[in-house]
Design a protein around this motif. Structure first.
Motif, PDB file in Angstrom:
ATOM      1  N   ALA A  82       0.820  -1.218   0.000  1.00 27.13           N
ATOM      2  CA  ALA A  82       0.000   0.000   0.000  1.00 27.13           C
ATOM      3  C   ALA A  82       0.854   1.269   0.000  1.00 27.13           C
ATOM      4  CB  ALA A  82      -0.952  -0.007   1.194  1.00 27.13           C
ATOM      5  N   ALA A  83       2.062   1.196   0.527  1.00 27.59           N
ATOM      6  CA  ALA A  83       2.937   2.375   0.555  1.00 27.59           C
ATOM      7  C   ALA A  83       3.263   2.861  -0.855  1.00 27.59           C
ATOM      8  CB  ALA A  83       4.225   2.051   1.308  1.00 27.59           C
ATOM      9  N   LEU A  84       3.151   1.987  -1.836  1.00 34.18           N
ATOM     10  CA  LEU A  84       3.429   2.381  -3.223  1.00 34.18           C
ATOM     11  C   LEU A  84       2.375   3.339  -3.774  1.00 34.18           C
ATOM     12  CD1 LEU A  84       4.582  -1.037  -4.713  1.00 34.18           C
ATOM     13  CD2 LEU A  84       6.006   0.951  -4.175  1.00 34.18           C
ATOM     14  N   LEU A  85       1.264   3.505  -3.057  1.00 35.17           N
ATOM     15  CA  LEU A  85       0.216   4.434  -3.497  1.00 35.17           C
ATOM     16  C   LEU A  85       0.501   5.881  -3.089  1.00 35.17           C
ATOM     17  CD1 LEU A  85      -2.898   2.231  -2.761  1.00 35.17           C
ATOM     18  CD2 LEU A  85      -2.039   2.887  -4.998  1.00 35.17           C
ATOM     19  N   ASP A  86       1.611   6.109  -2.421  1.00 36.55           N
ATOM     20  CA  ASP A  86       1.975   7.457  -1.991  1.00 36.55           C
ATOM     21  C   ASP A  86       2.551   8.234  -3.179  1.00 36.55           C
ATOM     22  OD1 ASP A  86       3.023   9.777  -0.933  1.00 36.55           O
ATOM     23  OD2 ASP A  86       4.168   8.781   0.656  1.00 36.55           O
ATOM     24  N   PRO A  87       1.784   9.194  -3.736  1.00 36.32           N
ATOM     25  CA  PRO A  87       2.264   9.914  -4.927  1.00 36.32           C
ATOM     26  C   PRO A  87       3.464  10.813  -4.639  1.00 36.32           C
ATOM     27  CG  PRO A  87       0.230  10.882  -4.128  1.00 36.32           C
ATOM     28  CD  PRO A  87       0.477   9.649  -3.300  1.00 36.32           C
ATOM     29  N   PHE A  88       3.691  11.165  -3.386  1.00 34.43           N
ATOM     30  CA  PHE A  88       4.830  12.019  -3.060  1.00 34.43           C
ATOM     31  C   PHE A  88       6.145  11.240  -3.094  1.00 34.43           C
ATOM     32  CE2 PHE A  88       1.165  14.000  -0.975  1.00 34.43           C
ATOM     33  CZ  PHE A  88       1.171  15.210  -1.658  1.00 34.43           C
ATOM     34  N   ARG A  89       6.063   9.949  -2.852  1.00 28.92           N
ATOM     35  CA  ARG A  89       7.265   9.101  -2.894  1.00 28.92           C
ATOM     36  C   ARG A  89       7.417   8.389  -4.234  1.00 28.92           C
ATOM     37  NH1 ARG A  89       7.962   4.935   1.321  1.00 28.92           N
ATOM     38  NH2 ARG A  89      10.081   4.987   0.535  1.00 28.92           N
ATOM     39  N   HIS A  90       6.293   8.038  -4.868  1.00 26.22           N
ATOM     40  CA  HIS A  90       6.356   7.192  -6.054  1.00 26.22           C
ATOM     41  C   HIS A  90       5.760   7.849  -7.304  1.00 26.22           C
ATOM     42  CE1 HIS A  90       7.872   3.965  -3.583  1.00 26.22           C
ATOM     43  NE2 HIS A  90       6.921   4.219  -2.725  1.00 26.22           N
ATOM     44  N   GLY A  91       5.359   9.095  -7.195  1.00 28.17           N
ATOM     45  CA  GLY A  91       4.927   9.874  -8.350  1.00 28.17           C
ATOM     46  C   GLY A  91       3.897   9.202  -9.232  1.00 28.17           C
ATOM     47  N   LEU A  92       4.163   9.222 -10.520  1.00 25.35           N
ATOM     48  CA  LEU A  92       3.241   8.686 -11.517  1.00 25.35           C
ATOM     49  C   LEU A  92       2.953   7.203 -11.286  1.00 25.35           C
ATOM     50  CD1 LEU A  92       1.618   9.139 -14.121  1.00 25.35           C
ATOM     51  CD2 LEU A  92       3.705   8.603 -15.405  1.00 25.35           C
ATOM     52  N   PHE A  93       3.946   6.476 -10.791  1.00 26.73           N
ATOM     53  CA  PHE A  93       3.743   5.042 -10.569  1.00 26.73           C
ATOM     54  C   PHE A  93       2.571   4.797  -9.611  1.00 26.73           C
ATOM     55  CE2 PHE A  93       4.438   1.103  -8.214  1.00 26.73           C
ATOM     56  CZ  PHE A  93       4.396   0.206  -9.270  1.00 26.73           C
ATOM     57  N   SER A  94       2.407   5.624  -8.587  1.00 23.80           N
ATOM     58  CA  SER A  94       1.297   5.431  -7.645  1.00 23.80           C
ATOM     59  C   SER A  94      -0.042   5.597  -8.360  1.00 23.80           C
ATOM     60  CB  SER A  94       1.397   6.399  -6.462  1.00 23.80           C
ATOM     61  OG  SER A  94       1.268   7.732  -6.894  1.00 23.80           O
ATOM     62  N   TRP A  95      -0.124   6.559  -9.264  1.00 22.54           N
ATOM     63  CA  TRP A  95      -1.343   6.761 -10.048  1.00 22.54           C
ATOM     64  C   TRP A  95      -1.589   5.564 -10.962  1.00 22.54           C
ATOM     65  CZ3 TRP A  95      -5.768   9.027 -10.350  1.00 22.54           C
ATOM     66  CH2 TRP A  95      -6.445   9.089 -11.557  1.00 22.54           C
ATOM     67  N   GLN A  96      -0.553   5.086 -11.608  1.00 21.10           N
ATOM     68  CA  GLN A  96      -0.685   3.926 -12.487  1.00 21.10           C
ATOM     69  C   GLN A  96      -1.129   2.689 -11.706  1.00 21.10           C
ATOM     70  OE1 GLN A  96       3.301   4.163 -14.038  1.00 21.10           O
ATOM     71  NE2 GLN A  96       2.582   5.009 -15.990  1.00 21.10           N
ATOM     72  N   LEU A  97      -0.558   2.494 -10.549  1.00 22.41           N
ATOM     73  CA  LEU A  97      -0.939   1.351  -9.711  1.00 22.41           C
ATOM     74  C   LEU A  97      -2.415   1.454  -9.311  1.00 22.41           C
ATOM     75  CD1 LEU A  97       0.021  -1.197  -8.215  1.00 22.41           C
ATOM     76  CD2 LEU A  97       0.578   0.281  -6.273  1.00 22.41           C
ATOM     77  N   PHE A  98      -2.834   2.648  -8.929  1.00 19.33           N
ATOM     78  CA  PHE A  98      -4.227   2.842  -8.529  1.00 19.33           C
ATOM     79  C   PHE A  98      -5.186   2.602  -9.698  1.00 19.33           C
ATOM     80  CE2 PHE A  98      -7.966   5.594  -8.041  1.00 19.33           C
ATOM     81  CZ  PHE A  98      -8.509   5.036  -6.896  1.00 19.33           C
ATOM     82  N   THR A  99      -4.887   3.204 -10.840  1.00 17.19           N
ATOM     83  CA  THR A  99      -5.820   3.102 -11.967  1.00 17.19           C
ATOM     84  C   THR A  99      -5.776   1.752 -12.659  1.00 17.19           C
ATOM     85  OG1 THR A  99      -4.211   4.119 -13.471  1.00 17.19           O
ATOM     86  CG2 THR A  99      -5.837   5.586 -12.419  1.00 17.19           C
ATOM     87  N   HIS A 100      -4.616   1.115 -12.700  1.00 18.43           N
ATOM     88  CA  HIS A 100      -4.504  -0.141 -13.431  1.00 18.43           C
ATOM     89  C   HIS A 100      -4.765  -1.367 -12.573  1.00 18.43           C
ATOM     90  CE1 HIS A 100      -2.439   2.574 -16.193  1.00 18.43           C
ATOM     91  NE2 HIS A 100      -2.803   1.729 -17.127  1.00 18.43           N
TER      92      HIS A 100
END
Length: 152
Positions: free
Chosen positions: A44-62
């Protein structure tokens, strides 16, 4: 999580046939989605957009939204049913939804045969979302699947 990145390769191809028996495909898709829910929870920590930027958005949407699709599918159907009588557009949309699910049901009745696209798409989409919904319920119950039987 470790700072590595995924690189897009436009020439890469993957061919994966669906299982020929719908029940086997459903079980496999349920198992994959259940494992994905646990991975999403554990990472779940990968959903932090401040640490993981675009990847967090991609993880959430995909991933998140993809595995929540059956919830949205049910909500759209119930919302449309509740709006019946509020205008002809809702009636038309509801009829279209019912035709879609009738095609999926007909595809289910003919499973195992080479289905034409108008039947195979609704059937397969409902199979995928049904498996994802089953996995979500199993995840919320705390169930895990630790054994796996490879593809036949």
């Amino acid at each position: 999580e470790n700072g590595h990145r995924v690189v897009y390769q436009s020439g890469a191809l993957l061919y994966e046939e669906s299982l020929s028996v719908a029940s086997d495909e459903f079980r496999m898709r349920t198992r994959v989605a259940l494992r994905a829910w646990y991975a999403l929870r554990d990472k779940a920590a990968l959903l932090d957009p401040f640490r993981h930027g675009l990847f967090s958005w991609q993880l959430f949407t995909h991933k998140w939204l993809r595995y929540l699709a059956p919830v949205f599918q049910i909500l759209v159907f119930l919302s449309n049913a509740a709006l019946l009588g509020s205008g002809s557009v809702w009636t038309v949309l509801f009829i279209l939804q019912m035709l879609f699910y009738a095609a999926a049901l007909f595809g289910y009745c003919l499973r195992g045969r080479n289905l034409p696209m108008p039947l195979s798409f609704p059937f397969y989409l409902c199979l995928l979302n049904g498996a994802a919904g089953t996995a979500l319920v199993r995840f919320l119950r705390g169930e895990q699947q630790v054994t796996w039987t490879p593809r036949k």
